[in-house]
Design a protein around this motif. Structure first.
Motif, PDB file in Angstrom:
ATOM      1  N   LEU A  73    -114.293  61.472  13.810  1.00 17.02           N
ATOM      2  CA  LEU A  73    -113.695  60.150  13.692  1.00 17.02           C
ATOM      3  C   LEU A  73    -113.470  59.453  15.036  1.00 17.02           C
ATOM      4  O   LEU A  73    -113.834  58.276  15.164  1.00 17.02           O
ATOM      5  N   PRO A  74    -112.896  60.097  16.049  1.00 22.57           N
ATOM      6  CA  PRO A  74    -112.698  59.383  17.325  1.00 22.57           C
ATOM      7  C   PRO A  74    -114.012  58.885  17.939  1.00 22.57           C
ATOM      8  O   PRO A  74    -114.059  57.777  18.481  1.00 22.57           O
ATOM      9  N   ASN A  75    -115.075  59.685  17.843  1.00 20.63           N
ATOM     10  CA  ASN A  75    -116.363  59.254  18.395  1.00 20.63           C
ATOM     11  C   ASN A  75    -116.951  58.090  17.614  1.00 20.63           C
ATOM     12  O   ASN A  75    -117.735  57.311  18.142  1.00 20.63           O
ATOM     13  N   HIS A  76    -116.589  57.972  16.341  1.00 23.36           N
ATOM     14  CA  HIS A  76    -117.075  56.864  15.519  1.00 23.36           C
ATOM     15  C   HIS A  76    -116.264  55.588  15.770  1.00 23.36           C
ATOM     16  O   HIS A  76    -116.813  54.490  15.789  1.00 23.36           O
ATOM     17  N   VAL A  77    -114.961  55.725  15.984  1.00 25.26           N
ATOM     18  CA  VAL A  77    -114.069  54.566  16.124  1.00 25.26           C
ATOM     19  C   VAL A  77    -114.047  54.031  17.558  1.00 25.26           C
ATOM     20  O   VAL A  77    -113.912  52.826  17.761  1.00 25.26           O
ATOM     21  N   LYS A  78    -114.192  54.893  18.541  1.00 27.59           N
ATOM     22  CA  LYS A  78    -114.061  54.483  19.941  1.00 27.59           C
ATOM     23  C   LYS A  78    -114.978  53.329  20.340  1.00 27.59           C
ATOM     24  O   LYS A  78    -114.524  52.390  20.987  1.00 27.59           O
ATOM     25  N   PRO A  79    -116.259  53.325  19.957  1.00 28.60           N
ATOM     26  CA  PRO A  79    -117.104  52.178  20.321  1.00 28.60           C
ATOM     27  C   PRO A  79    -116.637  50.869  19.680  1.00 28.60           C
ATOM     28  O   PRO A  79    -116.889  49.787  20.208  1.00 28.60           O
ATOM     29  N   MET A  80    -115.958  50.947  18.541  1.00 28.56           N
ATOM     30  CA  MET A  80    -115.480  49.743  17.862  1.00 28.56           C
ATOM     31  C   MET A  80    -114.307  49.089  18.587  1.00 28.56           C
ATOM     32  O   MET A  80    -113.950  47.954  18.296  1.00 28.56           O
ATOM     33  N   LEU A  81    -113.704  49.801  19.506  1.00 30.57           N
ATOM     34  CA  LEU A  81    -112.538  49.285  20.230  1.00 30.57           C
ATOM     35  C   LEU A  81    -112.908  48.667  21.575  1.00 30.57           C
ATOM     36  O   LEU A  81    -112.015  48.273  22.320  1.00 30.57           O
ATOM     37  N   SER A  82    -114.183  48.576  21.870  1.00 35.38           N
ATOM     38  CA  SER A  82    -114.593  47.984  23.146  1.00 35.38           C
ATOM     39  C   SER A  82    -114.528  46.463  23.062  1.00 35.38           C
ATOM     40  O   SER A  82    -114.593  45.869  21.987  1.00 35.38           O
ATOM     41  N   ILE A  83    -114.410  45.831  24.205  1.00 31.94           N
ATOM     42  CA  ILE A  83    -114.319  44.370  24.282  1.00 31.94           C
ATOM     43  C   ILE A  83    -115.591  43.717  23.747  1.00 31.94           C
ATOM     44  O   ILE A  83    -115.533  42.738  22.992  1.00 31.94           O
ATOM     45  N   ASN A  84    -116.738  44.265  24.103  1.00 33.52           N
ATOM     46  CA  ASN A  84    -118.001  43.679  23.652  1.00 33.52           C
ATOM     47  C   ASN A  84    -118.159  43.762  22.140  1.00 33.52           C
ATOM     48  O   ASN A  84    -118.662  42.836  21.508  1.00 33.52           O
ATOM     49  N   TYR A  85    -117.740  44.878  21.549  1.00 29.52           N
ATOM     50  CA  TYR A  85    -117.835  45.017  20.093  1.00 29.52           C
ATOM     51  C   TYR A  85    -116.926  44.013  19.400  1.00 29.52           C
ATOM     52  O   TYR A  85    -117.312  43.386  18.417  1.00 29.52           O
ATOM     53  N   VAL A  86    -115.712  43.842  19.918  1.00 28.65           N
ATOM     54  CA  VAL A  86    -114.772  42.891  19.325  1.00 28.65           C
ATOM     55  C   VAL A  86    -115.310  41.470  19.449  1.00 28.65           C
ATOM     56  O   VAL A  86    -115.252  40.683  18.499  1.00 28.65           O
ATOM     57  N   LYS A  87    -115.867  41.135  20.617  1.00 26.08           N
ATOM     58  CA  LYS A  87    -116.451  39.804  20.800  1.00 26.08           C
ATOM     59  C   LYS A  87    -117.591  39.559  19.826  1.00 26.08           C
ATOM     60  O   LYS A  87    -117.694  38.484  19.227  1.00 26.08           O
ATOM     61  N   SER A  88    -118.456  40.553  19.666  1.00 23.88           N
ATOM     62  CA  SER A  88    -119.586  40.371  18.748  1.00 23.88           C
ATOM     63  C   SER A  88    -119.110  40.305  17.299  1.00 23.88           C
ATOM     64  O   SER A  88    -119.680  39.553  16.495  1.00 23.88           O
ATOM     65  N   ALA A  89    -118.066  41.034  16.945  1.00 24.51           N
ATOM     66  CA  ALA A  89    -117.538  40.976  15.581  1.00 24.51           C
ATOM     67  C   ALA A  89    -116.940  39.603  15.301  1.00 24.51           C
ATOM     68  O   ALA A  89    -117.137  39.042  14.214  1.00 24.51           O
ATOM     69  N   ILE A  90    -116.225  39.046  16.276  1.00 22.40           N
ATOM     70  CA  ILE A  90    -115.666  37.705  16.110  1.00 22.40           C
ATOM     71  C   ILE A  90    -116.789  36.678  15.999  1.00 22.40           C
ATOM     72  O   ILE A  90    -116.736  35.780  15.148  1.00 22.40           O
ATOM     73  N   GLN A  91    -117.810  36.825  16.816  1.00 23.17           N
ATOM     74  CA  GLN A  91    -118.947  35.898  16.763  1.00 23.17           C
ATOM     75  C   GLN A  91    -119.656  35.974  15.413  1.00 23.17           C
ATOM     76  O   GLN A  91    -120.024  34.947  14.846  1.00 23.17           O
ATOM     77  N   ARG A  92    -119.834  37.192  14.891  1.00 24.20           N
ATOM     78  CA  ARG A  92    -120.449  37.344  13.564  1.00 24.20           C
ATOM     79  C   ARG A  92    -119.592  36.681  12.498  1.00 24.20           C
ATOM     80  O   ARG A  92    -120.111  36.014  11.594  1.00 24.20           O
TER      81      ARG A  92
END
Length: 89
Positions: free
Chosen positions: A18-37
């Motif tokens: 679980l931590p290895n799956h969730v950790k990339p989702m907490l990055s700034i770039n992932y959050v920016k791309s999720a908001i953009q989507r």
């Protein structure tokens, strides 16, 4: 929907994975791309179709925001009123 999708993604994982799956989702770039989507999806669903729903979203959002801004003042007023009742004023 997003929470359900996230749950379905992690449902089959082991606790150690679980931590290895969730950790990339907490990055700034992932959050920016999720908001953009999300903004792109909103634009495609409401703006491109000339729907009046965005107007309703703004109205309801403004009402909720004004309520939340006024809430602390109302709570102070009610506490003062309750205090006055308890002390016979």
């Amino acid at each position: 929907m997003a929470l359900r999708n996230f749950y379905n993604e992690i449902k089959g994982l082991k606790v150690k994975e679980l931590p290895n799956h969730v950790k990339p989702m907490l990055s700034i770039n992932y959050v920016k791309s999720a908001i953009q989507r999300g903004l792109d999806n909103y634009h495609a669903k409401y703006i491109q179709t000339s729907s009046v729903d965005p107007l309703f979203h703004v109205c309801y959002g403004g009402m909720i925001f004004s309520y939340l801004v006024a809430l602390p003042e109302e709570r102070r007023h009610l506490e003062h009123q309750q205090h006055a009742k308890e002390h016979g004023h």
